[in-house]
Design a protein around this motif. Structure first.
Motif, mmCIF file in Angstrom:
data_model
loop_
_atom_site.group_PDB
_atom_site.id
_atom_site.type_symbol
_atom_site.label_atom_id
_atom_site.label_comp_id
_atom_site.label_asym_id
_atom_site.label_seq_id
_atom_site.Cartn_x
_atom_site.Cartn_y
_atom_site.Cartn_z
ATOM 1 N N GLY A 106 16.196 -49.024 36.974
ATOM 2 C CA GLY A 106 15.147 -49.493 38.201
ATOM 3 C C GLY A 106 15.977 -50.298 39.212
ATOM 4 O O GLY A 106 17.280 -50.652 39.209
ATOM 5 N N SER A 107 15.042 -50.834 40.164
ATOM 6 C CA SER A 107 15.805 -51.342 41.297
ATOM 7 C C SER A 107 15.358 -52.788 41.199
ATOM 8 O O SER A 107 14.459 -53.099 40.462
ATOM 9 N N ASP A 146 14.359 -54.446 43.866
ATOM 10 C CA ASP A 146 13.173 -54.549 44.600
ATOM 11 C C ASP A 146 12.028 -54.441 43.683
ATOM 12 O O ASP A 146 10.949 -55.146 44.282
ATOM 13 N N SER A 147 11.876 -53.717 42.845
ATOM 14 C CA SER A 147 10.743 -53.437 42.161
ATOM 15 C C SER A 147 10.276 -54.495 41.105
ATOM 16 O O SER A 147 9.174 -54.797 40.744
#
Length: 404
Positions: free
Chosen positions: A369-370, A372-373
């Motif tokens: 995942g990122s 930002d998430s």
């Protein structure tokens, strides 16, 4: 409102790097002794201040020098020729509301108790004490009078912490704790407390160098020393093999033990000690030269420059942020899904409340995942810990969180 930033850490995790070097100075190392005693004095002063004034008053007990003594090592038990000298310095509050605090006796009594409880072969007359504590400056002392509750920072200072420990870091830490455990000392009472471990991992090859004196009271001859050393060496190897298996780690591991030993040179060729610490005649100690607040000296990581031990736990960010940054990093890894590794940076602004740092930033490595998430979740973790910083400070004041 707190200004909190979250971004990607622009490197691979420590465990993915080809080279890791990690050191641990153990319980009886002169530098570790200084850190532990100074922080214990701070804890006991906090207790005294709270009992008398219901508040922690200004103090920073973070300057200390352990001056090495002189011994004469002898097979069957050496003697202390000149005692060690523990110089305790910096600042404290000696009087408030017309009530005097016996700071000097608290400091010396704390140090004596520490030696008595931690180092089995240090007799009371093996250490002399010199107290160089003085009242603090008017401006820094006034920080404690300006407001109730959360105090302003006494300095502009930066700190960085990280989580989790890599396998190499945890292994070095755990091995020293094992060698200084009551179980190990019961099995090998001849082993001293001045354990120093250097671990280096190169890819899947893990080498550990251990220095640990044998107490000369238990050593009858040079050959007897090498026989006991071999037994301890076998035990170390068994421990490390079991540790790797327990943690399901496949590595080519090796141990070196007391590498300076040379057979045929008698007492001059073996590592023995009268007291279990090299401060008896070989090495002085000083606050801040030992382990970082997470218990190790990690050469691959960004680390704080401040010495935390002995600083007051309610306004001195050199202590609070130093420990808190590691604490917050651990909370991020624990609470935010898919974060593999976290680094937390905190910067204070002198005079500004410690729950409002000038910089509060996280840099993270994701498993998937990122960034930002999960940025909002990370911000919430940081904000929560800063909101509850008073509880954290009181844990430091009570000695519930180790700083060395």
């Amino acid at each position: 409102m707190r200004y909190i930033t979250v971004e990607k850490f622009r490197s691979v995790s420590a465990s993915e790097q080809h080279l890791e070097i990690v050191e641990r100075k153990g319980l009886g190392h002169p530098d570790s002794i200084c850190d532990a005693i100074m922080d214990a004095i701070s804890v006991n002063l906090c207790t005294e201040y709270l009992e008398k004034f219901d508040a922690i008053l200004h103090h920073n007990i973070d300057k200390c020098l352990l001056v090495a003594g002189e011994t004469a090592g002898i097979f069957g038990g050496g003697v202390m020729v000149d005692p060690m000298l523990l110089v305790i310095g910096d600042r404290a509050t000696f009087k408030a509301e017309d009530i005097e605090i016996d700071v000097a006796n608290i400091a010396v009594d704390t140090a004596k108790r520490w030696f008595d409880e931690k180092l089995r072969f240090v007799q009371p007359d093996f250490v002399e004490y010199q107290v160089e504590l003085k009242p603090g400056s008017a401006e820094l002392t006034d920080i404690f009078r300006r407001q109730k509750g959360i105090l302003g920072s006494n300095d502009t200072s930066a700190a960085v912490g990280y989580a989790p420990l890599s396998f190499t870091e945890q292994a070095v830490l755990d091995m020293e704790r094992h060698l200084n455990s009551s179980v190990f000392k019961e099995e090998f009472p001849e082993s001293g407390e001045d354990v120093k471990i250097m671990g280096v991992r190169r890819g899947s090859k893990f080498d550990v160098t251990v220095a640990m004196p044998l107490i000369d009271l238990f050593v009858d001859s040079e050959q007897h020393y090498f026989n006991m050393k071999q037994e301890i060496f076998r035990s170390m190897n068994a421990y490390l093999a079991g540790y790797l298996e327990k943690n399901n780690v496949q590595m080519n591991a090796s141990i070196s033990f007391n590498n300076l030993d040379i057979p045929g040179r008698g007492m001059e060729g073996i590592y023995t000690s009268v007291t279990g610490t090299s401060a008896e005649d070989a090495d002085c100690g000083q606050v801040g030269r030992g382990n970082r607040v997470n218990g190790i000296i990690p050469l691959n990581r960004p680390v704080s420059s401040e010495a935390a031990a002995g600083k007051n736990p309610v306004s001195h960010v050199g202590k609070i942020y130093n420990v808190l940054s590691h604490h917050i990093a651990a909370r991020i890894v624990e609470k935010v899904p898919d974060v593999k590794e976290a680094y937390v940076w905190l910067l204070s602004d002198i005079g500004v409340a410690i729950d409002s740092p000038k910089v509060a930033a996280a840099q993270v490595i994701m498993n998937k995942g990122s960034v930002d998430s999960v940025a909002r979740e990370i911000e919430e973790v940081i904000d929560f810990e800063l909101e509850h910083i008073q509880d954290f400070c009181m844990q430091l004041a009570r000695g519930m969180i180790p700083v060395c």
